[in-house]
Design a protein around this motif. Structure first.
Motif, mmCIF file in Angstrom:
data_model
loop_
_atom_site.group_PDB
_atom_site.id
_atom_site.type_symbol
_atom_site.label_atom_id
_atom_site.label_comp_id
_atom_site.label_asym_id
_atom_site.label_seq_id
_atom_site.Cartn_x
_atom_site.Cartn_y
_atom_site.Cartn_z
ATOM 1 N N GLU A 177 -13.047 -0.064 1.722
ATOM 2 C CA GLU A 177 -11.842 0.011 0.886
ATOM 3 C C GLU A 177 -10.586 -0.169 1.739
ATOM 4 O OE1 GLU A 177 -9.450 3.335 -1.748
ATOM 5 O OE2 GLU A 177 -11.636 3.384 -1.769
ATOM 6 N N ASN A 178 -9.655 -0.943 1.225
ATOM 7 C CA ASN A 178 -8.385 -1.186 1.903
ATOM 8 C C ASN A 178 -7.436 -0.022 1.652
ATOM 9 O OD1 ASN A 178 -5.872 -1.986 2.758
ATOM 10 N ND2 ASN A 178 -5.815 -3.875 1.587
ATOM 11 N N ILE A 192 -4.516 -3.681 -1.766
ATOM 12 C CA ILE A 192 -4.489 -2.233 -1.534
ATOM 13 C C ILE A 192 -5.443 -1.555 -2.513
ATOM 14 C CG2 ILE A 192 -3.042 -0.155 -1.772
ATOM 15 C CD1 ILE A 192 -2.569 -1.624 0.798
ATOM 16 N N ASN A 193 -6.278 -0.667 -2.026
ATOM 17 C CA ASN A 193 -7.304 0.074 -2.766
ATOM 18 C C ASN A 193 -8.424 -0.828 -3.287
ATOM 19 O OD1 ASN A 193 -5.916 2.539 -2.393
ATOM 20 N ND2 ASN A 193 -4.639 2.102 -4.158
ATOM 21 N N VAL A 215 -10.428 1.781 5.294
ATOM 22 C CA VAL A 215 -9.765 1.170 6.442
ATOM 23 C C VAL A 215 -8.308 1.626 6.472
ATOM 24 C CG1 VAL A 215 -9.064 -1.006 7.498
ATOM 25 C CG2 VAL A 215 -11.301 -0.825 6.370
ATOM 26 N N PHE A 216 -7.944 2.304 7.548
ATOM 27 C CA PHE A 216 -6.575 2.733 7.793
ATOM 28 C C PHE A 216 -6.045 1.953 8.998
ATOM 29 C CE2 PHE A 216 -8.677 6.345 5.775
ATOM 30 C CZ PHE A 216 -7.765 6.699 4.796
ATOM 31 N N PRO A 217 -4.742 1.900 9.206
ATOM 32 C CA PRO A 217 -4.223 1.166 10.363
ATOM 33 C C PRO A 217 -4.763 1.676 11.701
ATOM 34 C CG PRO A 217 -2.454 1.648 8.830
ATOM 35 C CD PRO A 217 -3.672 2.388 8.338
ATOM 36 N N SER A 218 -4.968 2.968 11.825
ATOM 37 C CA SER A 218 -5.362 3.541 13.111
ATOM 38 C C SER A 218 -6.859 3.741 13.285
ATOM 39 C CB SER A 218 -4.676 4.892 13.293
ATOM 40 O OG SER A 218 -5.065 5.758 12.238
#
Length: 144
Positions: free
Chosen positions: A33-34, A62-63, A110-113
């Motif tokens: 998932e984004n 997104i999502n 999936v998160f940026p970090s």
């Protein structure tokens, strides 16, 4: 009597072996998932593959989610890895590794970090608490 004991032992070994093979061949489900909303409203380009299968390129809003399923091989070497790209970033992550992942429902955000997996066993609310950094050897910042 010795023949009976030998046959009973062989039967038990066969039962243990067949049980482990059946577990190895259970279908696994992976969802990605984004969750890049922290970096703004960014689309995520995902490309997942294994040694034998290329699942193609997907663009997730997104999502948005991308799902696939498979059966691990008998020798426990099944591995799927994915590239993740959004403006200014290109990352890699091993989304499923049979030697490490024993989940049958492997849900990832999936998160940026980092990439975080849903923890079914330890969190009754189903929080994404198992977070992992991007693969070090393939992390790149794309210069625009």
């Amino acid at each position: 009597m010795a023949s009976f004991i030998r046959n009973a032992v062989l039967l038990m070994l066969l039962l243990v072996f067949s049980t482990s093979i059946c577990d190895a061949r259970k279908r696994r489900f992976v969802r990605v998932e984004n969750n890049l909303a922290l970096d703004g409203d960014l689309s995520l380009t995902v490309h997942c593959k294994s040694r034998d299968d290329d699942l193609g390129v997907k663009v997730l809003p997104i999502n948005g989610t991308f799902e696939f399923s498979f059966k691990p091989n008998f020798i426990h070497t099944t591995q799927f890895y994915c590239s993740f790209q959004w403006p200014g970033r290109f990352e890699w992550f091993d989304i499923y590794k049979d030697s490490a992942d024993k989940c049958s429902l492997c849900y990832w955000k999936v998160f940026p970090s980092a990439v975080c997996r849903l923890s079914w066993e330890f969190d009754i609310n189903g929080a994404y608490t198992d977070c992992y950094p991007w693969n070090d050897h393939a992390t790149h910042i794309i210069k625009s």
